[in-house]
Design a protein around this motif. Structure first.
Motif, PDB file in Angstrom:
ATOM      1  N   MET A 132       0.823  -1.207   0.000  1.00 21.43           N
ATOM      2  CA  MET A 132       0.000   0.000   0.000  1.00 21.43           C
ATOM      3  C   MET A 132       0.858   1.259   0.000  1.00 21.43           C
ATOM      4  N   HIS A 133       0.469   2.205  -0.869  1.00 20.24           N
ATOM      5  CA  HIS A 133       1.075   3.535  -0.836  1.00 20.24           C
ATOM      6  C   HIS A 133      -0.036   4.569  -0.847  1.00 20.24           C
ATOM      7  N   HIS A 134      -0.088   5.363   0.214  1.00 21.00           N
ATOM      8  CA  HIS A 134      -1.086   6.425   0.316  1.00 21.00           C
ATOM      9  C   HIS A 134      -0.340   7.726   0.564  1.00 21.00           C
ATOM     10  N   GLY A 135       0.126   8.311  -0.516  1.00 18.45           N
ATOM     11  CA  GLY A 135       0.882   9.556  -0.474  1.00 18.45           C
ATOM     12  C   GLY A 135       0.894  10.125  -1.873  1.00 18.45           C
ATOM     13  N   GLY A 136       1.704  11.115  -2.114  1.00 17.35           N
ATOM     14  CA  GLY A 136       1.767  11.683  -3.452  1.00 17.35           C
ATOM     15  C   GLY A 136       2.531  12.986  -3.460  1.00 17.35           C
ATOM     16  N   PRO A 137       2.795  13.516  -4.651  1.00 22.46           N
ATOM     17  CA  PRO A 137       3.516  14.782  -4.758  1.00 22.46           C
ATOM     18  C   PRO A 137       2.760  15.919  -4.078  1.00 22.46           C
ATOM     19  N   TYR A 138       3.505  16.940  -3.661  1.00 16.18           N
ATOM     20  CA  TYR A 138       2.884  18.105  -3.027  1.00 16.18           C
ATOM     21  C   TYR A 138       1.872  18.718  -3.997  1.00 16.18           C
ATOM     22  N   PRO A 139       0.715  19.169  -3.540  1.00 14.47           N
ATOM     23  CA  PRO A 139       0.283  19.316  -2.142  1.00 14.47           C
ATOM     24  C   PRO A 139      -0.475  18.129  -1.563  1.00 14.47           C
ATOM     25  N   ALA A 140      -0.507  17.004  -2.284  1.00 17.32           N
ATOM     26  CA  ALA A 140      -1.191  15.828  -1.726  1.00 17.32           C
ATOM     27  C   ALA A 140      -0.551  15.429  -0.398  1.00 17.32           C
ATOM     28  N   THR A 141       0.778  15.466  -0.338  1.00 17.94           N
ATOM     29  CA  THR A 141       1.524  15.260   0.902  1.00 17.94           C
ATOM     30  C   THR A 141       2.745  16.162   0.863  1.00 17.94           C
ATOM     31  N   THR A 142       3.358  16.372   2.003  1.00 11.31           N
ATOM     32  CA  THR A 142       4.537  17.233   2.062  1.00 11.31           C
ATOM     33  C   THR A 142       5.801  16.512   1.623  1.00 11.31           C
ATOM     34  N   ASP A 143       5.778  15.187   1.624  1.00 11.33           N
ATOM     35  CA  ASP A 143       6.946  14.422   1.181  1.00 11.33           C
ATOM     36  C   ASP A 143       6.458  13.182   0.448  1.00 11.33           C
ATOM     37  N   SER A 144       6.612  13.171  -0.863  1.00 13.21           N
ATOM     38  CA  SER A 144       6.035  12.102  -1.683  1.00 13.21           C
ATOM     39  C   SER A 144       6.760  10.768  -1.532  1.00 13.21           C
ATOM     40  N   ARG A 145       7.859  10.743  -0.809  1.00 18.41           N
ATOM     41  CA  ARG A 145       8.607   9.485  -0.654  1.00 18.41           C
ATOM     42  C   ARG A 145       7.965   8.541   0.359  1.00 18.41           C
ATOM     43  N   PHE A 146       7.011   9.050   1.130  1.00 17.35           N
ATOM     44  CA  PHE A 146       6.464   8.249   2.221  1.00 17.35           C
ATOM     45  C   PHE A 146       4.961   8.038   2.080  1.00 17.35           C
ATOM     46  N   THR A 147       4.471   7.012   2.753  1.00 13.91           N
ATOM     47  CA  THR A 147       3.051   6.678   2.763  1.00 13.91           C
ATOM     48  C   THR A 147       2.482   6.913   4.152  1.00 13.91           C
ATOM     49  N   SER A 148       1.201   7.251   4.227  1.00 13.70           N
ATOM     50  CA  SER A 148       0.541   7.418   5.521  1.00 13.70           C
ATOM     51  C   SER A 148      -0.236   6.175   5.919  1.00 13.70           C
TER      52      SER A 148
END
Length: 204
Positions: A132-148
């Protein structure tokens, strides 16, 4: 919706979009009974690619049951719209095999815009699994390398620290040679729970 404040903000953005230039309200449910009930009015809006590209407000997310259809006259215009998108948590593609072959360039653009690219599905079912990856490029997340969400989510809350040639007494339990917690550790490229032969010279 989750609470009245979210419903109120959605209602405000809904009214604003209804009054936006070159945007048509294609369909909607009856007006919501009131934000106190946290219910909102679902709707489908439509606009042309040229209008979408010229109006940055149309790029903003409406958090709620609202969809904006952007009509494009060509593949080139479709790619132009894709390039204008901000970072997204998910992007879904509904297409035939032939569509995918004809729009390889579009897929490459979209893969740079999102953390999860779906084919013929819906972006629900977030599950705590390694894939699972729940993240993305800004502004979806502040750091796209990580998942929430997912087992890798722990990486958002840790910072690597290297203990080089540290005496055993100064190491955290997880790093001590005797492995007092019996955890899996990566030693010389191999996962093991075994005791590690000490590399620290013994006191004489």
């Amino acid at each position: 919706m989750l609470y009245a404040g979210i419903a109120a903000r959605y209602g405000s953005s809904f009214s604003k979009r209804c009054g936006a230039q070159d945007v048509q309200l294609v369909a909607s449910t009856p007006a919501a009974p009131g934000t106190s009930k946290t219910q909102s009015q679902a709707a489908v809006f439509a606009t042309q690619a040229k209008s979408f590209l010229q109006n940055a407000e149309l790029h903003e997310e409406q958090f709620g049951p609202s969809t904006l259809v952007v009509a494009c006259d060509s593949g080139e215009e479709l790619e132009q719209v894709a390039r204008s998108l901000d970072g997204q948590l998910t992007i879904t593609i509904h297409a035939t095999e032939q569509d995918l072959k004809e729009h390889v360039g579009l897929l490459e653009i979209l893969s740079e815009k999102t953390g999860r690219l779906l084919f013929g599905g819906v972006p629900t079912g977030v599950e705590v699994v390694p894939a699972m990856h729940h993240g993305g490029p800004y502004p979806a997340t502040t750091d796209s390398r990580f998942t929430s969400v997912g087992t890798a989510a722990i990486l958002r809350f840790v910072r690597p620290v290297c203990y080089q040639d540290a005496p055993q007494g100064y190491l955290p339990p997880e790093l001590k040679d005797e492995n007092p917690r019996g955890i899996w550790r990566l030693v010389d490229g191999e996962w093991t729970r075994a005791v590690v032969a000490s590399m620290v010279p013994a006191k004489t």
